[in-house]
Design a protein around this motif. Structure first.
Motif, PDB file in Angstrom:
ATOM      1  N   ALA A   1       2.998  13.076   0.017  1.00  0.00           N
ATOM      2  CA  ALA A   1       2.083  14.193   0.328  1.00  0.00           C
ATOM      3  C   ALA A   1       2.167  15.416  -0.420  1.00  0.00           C
ATOM      4  CB  ALA A   1       2.253  14.624   1.861  1.00  0.00           C
ATOM      5  N   SER A   2       3.241  16.196  -0.333  1.00  0.00           N
ATOM      6  CA  SER A   2       3.583  17.259  -1.171  1.00  0.00           C
ATOM      7  C   SER A   2       4.089  17.144  -2.415  1.00  0.00           C
ATOM      8  CB  SER A   2       4.615  18.201  -0.410  1.00  0.00           C
ATOM      9  OG  SER A   2       4.770  19.282  -1.344  1.00  0.00           O
ATOM     10  N   LEU A   3       3.287  18.002  -3.297  1.00  0.00           N
ATOM     11  CA  LEU A   3       3.630  17.908  -4.981  1.00  0.00           C
ATOM     12  C   LEU A   3       5.101  18.496  -4.952  1.00  0.00           C
ATOM     13  CD1 LEU A   3       2.764  17.734  -7.948  1.00  0.00           C
ATOM     14  CD2 LEU A   3       1.892  19.927  -7.734  1.00  0.00           C
ATOM     15  N   TRP A   4       5.612  19.283  -4.146  1.00  0.00           N
ATOM     16  CA  TRP A   4       6.848  19.878  -4.249  1.00  0.00           C
ATOM     17  C   TRP A   4       8.063  19.260  -3.608  1.00  0.00           C
ATOM     18  CZ3 TRP A   4       5.589  22.817  -7.996  1.00  0.00           C
ATOM     19  CH2 TRP A   4       4.431  23.345  -7.878  1.00  0.00           C
ATOM     20  N   ASP A   5       7.718  18.158  -3.239  1.00  0.00           N
ATOM     21  CA  ASP A   5       9.031  17.053  -2.733  1.00  0.00           C
ATOM     22  C   ASP A   5       9.973  17.239  -3.987  1.00  0.00           C
ATOM     23  OD1 ASP A   5       7.837  16.780  -0.294  1.00  0.00           O
ATOM     24  OD2 ASP A   5       7.131  14.869  -0.974  1.00  0.00           O
ATOM     25  N   SER A   6      11.139  16.873  -3.587  1.00  0.00           N
ATOM     26  CA  SER A   6      12.208  17.076  -4.645  1.00  0.00           C
ATOM     27  C   SER A   6      12.246  16.019  -5.821  1.00  0.00           C
ATOM     28  CB  SER A   6      13.604  16.917  -4.093  1.00  0.00           C
ATOM     29  OG  SER A   6      13.703  15.886  -3.249  1.00  0.00           O
ATOM     30  N   ASP A   7      11.511  14.995  -5.559  1.00  0.00           N
ATOM     31  CA  ASP A   7      11.402  13.837  -6.378  1.00  0.00           C
ATOM     32  C   ASP A   7       9.956  13.641  -6.862  1.00  0.00           C
ATOM     33  OD1 ASP A   7      10.542  13.093  -4.208  1.00  0.00           O
ATOM     34  OD2 ASP A   7      11.620  10.977  -3.984  1.00  0.00           O
TER      35      ASP A   7
ATOM     36  N   VAL B   1       0.883  -1.297  -0.010  1.00  0.00           N
ATOM     37  CA  VAL B   1       0.039   0.061   0.026  1.00  0.00           C
ATOM     38  C   VAL B   1       0.875   1.251   0.005  1.00  0.00           C
ATOM     39  CG1 VAL B   1      -1.833   1.255   1.131  1.00  0.00           C
ATOM     40  CG2 VAL B   1      -1.961  -1.324   1.354  1.00  0.00           C
ATOM     41  N   ASP B   2       0.703   2.183  -1.156  1.00  0.00           N
ATOM     42  CA  ASP B   2       1.417   3.396  -1.165  1.00  0.00           C
ATOM     43  C   ASP B   2       0.244   4.483  -0.986  1.00  0.00           C
ATOM     44  OD1 ASP B   2       4.277   2.608  -1.734  1.00  0.00           O
ATOM     45  OD2 ASP B   2       3.287   1.940  -3.712  1.00  0.00           O
ATOM     46  N   VAL B   3       0.506   5.237  -0.062  1.00  0.00           N
ATOM     47  CA  VAL B   3      -0.800   6.113   0.266  1.00  0.00           C
ATOM     48  C   VAL B   3      -0.091   7.572  -0.072  1.00  0.00           C
ATOM     49  CG1 VAL B   3      -1.701   7.493   2.091  1.00  0.00           C
ATOM     50  CG2 VAL B   3      -1.214   4.977   2.607  1.00  0.00           C
ATOM     51  N   VAL B   4      -0.951   8.334  -0.466  1.00  0.00           N
ATOM     52  CA  VAL B   4      -0.985   9.558  -1.294  1.00  0.00           C
ATOM     53  C   VAL B   4      -1.992  10.568  -0.536  1.00  0.00           C
ATOM     54  CG1 VAL B   4      -0.923  11.371  -3.286  1.00  0.00           C
ATOM     55  CG2 VAL B   4      -0.117   8.776  -3.516  1.00  0.00           C
ATOM     56  N   LEU B   5      -1.269  11.402   0.005  1.00  0.00           N
ATOM     57  CA  LEU B   5      -2.359  12.657   0.875  1.00  0.00           C
ATOM     58  C   LEU B   5      -2.369  13.814   0.180  1.00  0.00           C
ATOM     59  CD1 LEU B   5      -0.527  10.873   3.116  1.00  0.00           C
ATOM     60  CD2 LEU B   5      -2.228  12.027   4.674  1.00  0.00           C
ATOM     61  N   SER B   6      -3.772  14.344   0.091  1.00  0.00           N
ATOM     62  CA  SER B   6      -3.623  15.725  -0.374  1.00  0.00           C
ATOM     63  C   SER B   6      -3.257  16.760   0.743  1.00  0.00           C
ATOM     64  CB  SER B   6      -5.276  15.959  -0.756  1.00  0.00           C
ATOM     65  OG  SER B   6      -5.960  16.104   0.391  1.00  0.00           O
ATOM     66  N   ASP B   7      -3.384  18.010   0.289  1.00  0.00           N
ATOM     67  CA  ASP B   7      -2.874  18.888   1.287  1.00  0.00           C
ATOM     68  C   ASP B   7      -3.775  18.782   2.604  1.00  0.00           C
ATOM     69  OD1 ASP B   7      -0.558  19.438  -0.179  1.00  0.00           O
ATOM     70  OD2 ASP B   7      -1.512  21.391  -1.098  1.00  0.00           O
ATOM     71  N   GLY B   8      -5.149  18.921   2.104  1.00  0.00           N
ATOM     72  CA  GLY B   8      -6.349  19.017   3.111  1.00  0.00           C
ATOM     73  C   GLY B   8      -6.118  17.685   3.937  1.00  0.00           C
ATOM     74  N   ALA B   9      -5.815  16.630   3.468  1.00  0.00           N
ATOM     75  CA  ALA B   9      -5.743  15.381   4.336  1.00  0.00           C
ATOM     76  C   ALA B   9      -4.620  15.436   5.482  1.00  0.00           C
ATOM     77  CB  ALA B   9      -5.498  14.165   3.394  1.00  0.00           C
ATOM     78  N   GLU B  10      -3.629  15.955   5.100  1.00  0.00           N
ATOM     79  CA  GLU B  10      -2.559  16.408   6.021  1.00  0.00           C
ATOM     80  C   GLU B  10      -2.935  17.009   7.348  1.00  0.00           C
ATOM     81  OE1 GLU B  10       1.791  16.359   5.058  1.00  0.00           O
ATOM     82  OE2 GLU B  10       0.869  17.487   3.233  1.00  0.00           O
ATOM     83  N   ARG B  11      -3.976  17.827   7.264  1.00  0.00           N
ATOM     84  CA  ARG B  11      -4.565  18.740   8.257  1.00  0.00           C
ATOM     85  C   ARG B  11      -5.309  17.655   9.549  1.00  0.00           C
ATOM     86  NH1 ARG B  11      -4.647  24.177   7.859  1.00  0.00           N
ATOM     87  NH2 ARG B  11      -3.601  24.866   5.794  1.00  0.00           N
TER      88      ARG B  11
ATOM     89  N   THR C   1     -12.506  16.871 -13.762  1.00  0.00           N
ATOM     90  CA  THR C   1     -12.242  17.832 -14.970  1.00  0.00           C
ATOM     91  C   THR C   1     -10.561  17.761 -15.260  1.00  0.00           C
ATOM     92  OG1 THR C   1     -11.716  19.336 -13.137  1.00  0.00           O
ATOM     93  CG2 THR C   1     -13.916  19.648 -14.298  1.00  0.00           C
ATOM     94  N   GLY C   2     -10.083  16.755 -14.864  1.00  0.00           N
ATOM     95  CA  GLY C   2      -8.783  16.461 -15.076  1.00  0.00           C
ATOM     96  C   GLY C   2      -7.619  17.406 -14.564  1.00  0.00           C
ATOM     97  N   GLN C   3      -7.965  18.103 -13.561  1.00  0.00           N
ATOM     98  CA  GLN C   3      -7.049  18.950 -12.672  1.00  0.00           C
ATOM     99  C   GLN C   3      -5.741  18.066 -12.088  1.00  0.00           C
ATOM    100  OE1 GLN C   3      -8.504  22.286 -10.404  1.00  0.00           O
ATOM    101  NE2 GLN C   3     -10.465  21.864 -11.249  1.00  0.00           N
ATOM    102  N   ALA C   4      -4.705  18.933 -12.194  1.00  0.00           N
ATOM    103  CA  ALA C   4      -3.334  17.989 -11.521  1.00  0.00           C
ATOM    104  C   ALA C   4      -2.675  19.101 -10.770  1.00  0.00           C
ATOM    105  CB  ALA C   4      -2.580  17.335 -12.631  1.00  0.00           C
ATOM    106  N   ASP C   5      -3.364  19.526  -9.557  1.00  0.00           N
ATOM    107  CA  ASP C   5      -2.775  20.642  -8.735  1.00  0.00           C
ATOM    108  C   ASP C   5      -2.313  20.074  -7.403  1.00  0.00           C
ATOM    109  OD1 ASP C   5      -4.952  20.187  -7.696  1.00  0.00           O
ATOM    110  OD2 ASP C   5      -5.718  22.402  -7.168  1.00  0.00           O
ATOM    111  N   ASN C   6      -2.368  18.727  -7.264  1.00  0.00           N
ATOM    112  CA  ASN C   6      -1.704  18.088  -6.124  1.00  0.00           C
ATOM    113  C   ASN C   6      -1.261  16.698  -6.602  1.00  0.00           C
ATOM    114  OD1 ASN C   6      -3.608  16.059  -5.623  1.00  0.00           O
ATOM    115  ND2 ASN C   6      -4.884  18.001  -4.611  1.00  0.00           N
ATOM    116  N   LEU C   7      -0.383  16.334  -5.400  1.00  0.00           N
ATOM    117  CA  LEU C   7       0.224  14.952  -6.029  1.00  0.00           C
ATOM    118  C   LEU C   7      -0.923  13.900  -6.294  1.00  0.00           C
ATOM    119  CD1 LEU C   7       2.799  13.139  -6.355  1.00  0.00           C
ATOM    120  CD2 LEU C   7       2.916  12.764  -3.895  1.00  0.00           C
TER     121      LEU C   7
END
Length: 407
Positions: A63-69, A36-46, A99-105
């Motif tokens: 979690a973060s889209l802005w991780d270095s990798d 199991v690989d978990v991916v959290l949205s920014d809101g989930a981390e709260r 709508t195909g948005q991709a603004d978080n991981l």
């Protein structure tokens, strides 16, 4: 036979209070053998941290889209997954997926996924039924996304309505079902009976037995895990057991109702597994009014229909089911009585268990059975959980179907 063993499942978690349930789901999936690989949205981390999920799964949570990798992670996660499950899935995340948005991981991973996608909506009062949410769900369904729930119940706001995320155990059942579609019984129809019947004496009393139905329900789950379409006929003593995800359930009370349901299903089924404990006798006359306590009634009994004999007769006429499995619950002469039933009812196999054993049979989660096949073959099995017994039986059913197809 475990459809989740070694499967790579991406569990997406979006920003809902129901995120705490996702931790339980991650644990259940991991215990079932999935990676199991978990991916959290920014809101989930709260609501819950990546560390919680990493501790439960033994794998890094993202979690973060802005991780270095991150630009590598989303591709690896999406394209390497056998299944993507988003639970909870908020109205906001549903809209982004539609709508195909991709603004978080999480949404970025969803766009790269090439596997089946399941979403479990979770939102507060009125949001699920809003036309915008329904339009988004319809868009996702047209793309093949499976929508699980939601359930009716109390919301975090205190309102009651449609919007609660399904419980983790129920979602796990749907994940198992989605992971088993190409199993060795794919395209086959398996009918299973479970539980005991109740034969009424008067409006408030009945004759019944101690069957819990657990073995029959385990058989239904094992057949689902192998990809079969499963019809489950449930006797009254097992009415409270939850239906395995994907099973088509029919509830009955009496032996006559059980016979009607089983014979109807047997006309089209490839396999019948008759695990129900059907009453052998019923009162010849049912009293219209409650028998008073002071009275000592003389109850005359009559035989109920022998369902497996009726199935054997119907099978001779219509040629189905190809495989019929019976059960023999005995307190003496176990193998002798089981062998007689096997031959007399023209069964493909019979499962014999000694109901006098304390650790097997009624009211426990374990069973010790012997499998008898035509030709005198007897295979005793050690003490097992009822799920393990069911897997062993279904493994033999797959072999019996192959023999029929090859004959």
């Amino acid at each position: 036979m475990n459809p989740l063993q070694g499967k790579r499942i991406v569990l997406g978690v979006s920003g809902s209070i129901a995120a705490y349930k996702a931790a339980d789901l991650a644990s259940k999936l991991t215990q079932a053998g999935a990676l199991v690989d978990v991916v959290l949205s920014d809101g989930a981390e709260r609501f819950v941290t990546p560390l919680t999920f990493a501790s439960l799964t033994g794998r890094k949570a993202h979690a973060s889209l802005w991780d270095s990798d991150a630009h590598v992670v989303h591709v690896g996660l999406g394209e390497g997954a056998d299944l993507l499950v988003i639970a909870p899935c908020t109205a906001n995340t549903l809209a982004k997926l539609a709508t195909g948005q991709a603004d978080n991981l999480l949404t970025l991973t969803a766009l790269t996924a090439r596997c089946p996608v399941l979403v479990a909506p979770a939102m507060d009062g009125g949001m699920f039924e809003h036309p915008a949410t329904q339009a988004n769900l319809e868009t996702l369904r047209r793309r093949g996304v499976q929508v699980l729930g939601p359930a009716q119940g109390r919301m975090a706001s205190g309102l009651t309505g449609l919007g609660r995320m399904l419980e983790p155990g129920e979602i796990l059942g749907h994940v198992r079902l989605a992971s088993s579609r190409n199993g060795p019984l794919a395209g086959k129809h398996v009918a299973v009976s479970a539980g005991g019947t109740q034969e009424p004496l008067d409006p408030v009393r009945y004759i019944t037995n101690r069957s819990s139905g657990k073995q029959g329900f385990a058989l239904a789950q094992a057949a689902l895990d192998l990809g079969a379409r499963v019809s489950l006929v449930v006797g009254a003593t097992a009415a409270a057991l939850p239906t395995p995800a994907g099973a088509e359930r029919t509830d009955v009370d009496t032996a006559a109702q059980m016979a009607e349901a089983v014979l109807e299903l047997s006309r089209t089924a490839d396999v019948l597994i008759m695990a129900a404990a059907v009453a052998d006798f019923r009162p010849r006359q049912v009293q219209a009014h409650k028998i008073k306590k002071g009275a000592l009634p003389q109850v005359e009994l009559e035989h109920t229909q022998d369902i497996l004999l009726a199935v054997a007769e119907q099978r001779r006429r219509v040629g189905r089911p190809a495989v019929v499995v019976g059960f023999a619950a005995e307190s003496e002469k176990l193998l002798e009585n089981a062998q007689d039933k096997l031959e007399r009812k023209n069964l493909s196999m019979i499962v014999a268990n000694d109901i006098s054993a304390r650790d097997a049979g009624f009211a426990v989660d374990t069973n010790r059975v012997s499998l008898l096949l035509p030709g005198g073959l007897v295979e005793p099995l050690p003490l097992m959980t009822k799920s393990e017994v069911a897997e062993a039986i279904l493994a033999r059913v797959v072999g019996l179907l192959a023999e029929v197809a090859g004959s």
